[in-house]
Write a protein that holds these residues in place. Structure first.
Motif: not given
Length: 237
Positions: A196-197, A234
């Motif tokens: 996700k980052s 994020a």
């Protein structure tokens, strides 16, 4: 420094100690505090306190007043979250999170104020869950959103005092508590967070400590009332 015996709290305490400050860490467990104080070295000290209990906080601040004197920097870090999807949220889980993460912040900050003077700084450790809680973290996210709104009001309440107050909100950070939260699915959970980052990884406690130290320092003397996200982007993705 509340919740200063491990994880992000300990990293912040260590950063402050390295800058030559006398650090007092608090927590609920004496053995963990003693280990933390030993690692910090110097003239660090530990006081057993439960932030969810105003009486415990009152006793803590009384000891600080009599044994250490004024507080120049307050870091309110103690907090925690419990994973539970809608339909599985219990009253006990709700109470625990709001008592620690909201009531604990209110009475930690309020109790410290009589020991603080102009030029002092308050740093609250929040979470990106204040805007991006994700599934199963609704109550935790609600507590962190509440803290953000407390600070929006308090920055006005503190007008004229010379005391600054800011929030550092970490994203997923490489701590034992994060791994424990995922339980037996820790590796899958960490892989999801890394994916996700935007920068392809989660944070390290030392990186959060750098941000907290900046907000606490004179280098941030014109920074007041902000929520600074330290999450590699994020929460914005």
């Amino acid at each position: 420094m509340t919740g200063g015996s491990s994880g992000i709290g300990f990293a912040i305490a260590r950063k402050m100690a390295k800058q030559g400050m006398r650090v007092i860490i608090t927590g609920r467990h004496r053995d963990a505090l003693d280990r933390g104080v030993t690692k910090l070295g110097g003239d660090a000290a530990g006081i057993v306190a439960d932030v969810s209990s105003p009486a415990s906080l009152e006793a803590m601040f009384s000891e600080i007043r009599s044994s250490f004197g004024p507080i120049h920097i307050l870091v309110a870090n103690a907090g925690g979250g419990i994973h539970a999807p809608l339909g599985k949220i219990t009253e006990a889980d709700y109470d625990q999170q709001f008592d620690t993460n909201v009531k604990g912040i209110v009475f930690t900050v309020q109790g410290a104020l009589p020991l603080m003077k102009a030029g002092s700084s308050i740093v609250i450790v929040g979470s990106t869950a204040s805007i991006d809680p994700g599934p199963t973290m609704s109550i935790y996210g609600a507590t962190k959103a509440a803290v953000r709104n407390l600070v929006r009001s308090w920055v006005s309440d503190l007008k004229g005092s010379g005391i600054r107050i800011n929030i550092v909100s970490p994203g997923p950070t490489n701590t034992q508590s994060l791994r424990d939260a995922f339980g037996e699915h820790a590796e899958e959970g960490l892989a999801f967070l890394k994916n996700k980052s935007p920068i392809g990884r989660i944070g390290e406690p030392e990186e959060i400590a750098e941000v907290a130290a900046f907000l606490a320092s004179d280098a941030a003397s014109y920074v007041n009332g902000v929520e600074l996200f330290a999450d590699g982007g994020a929460s914005q993705a």
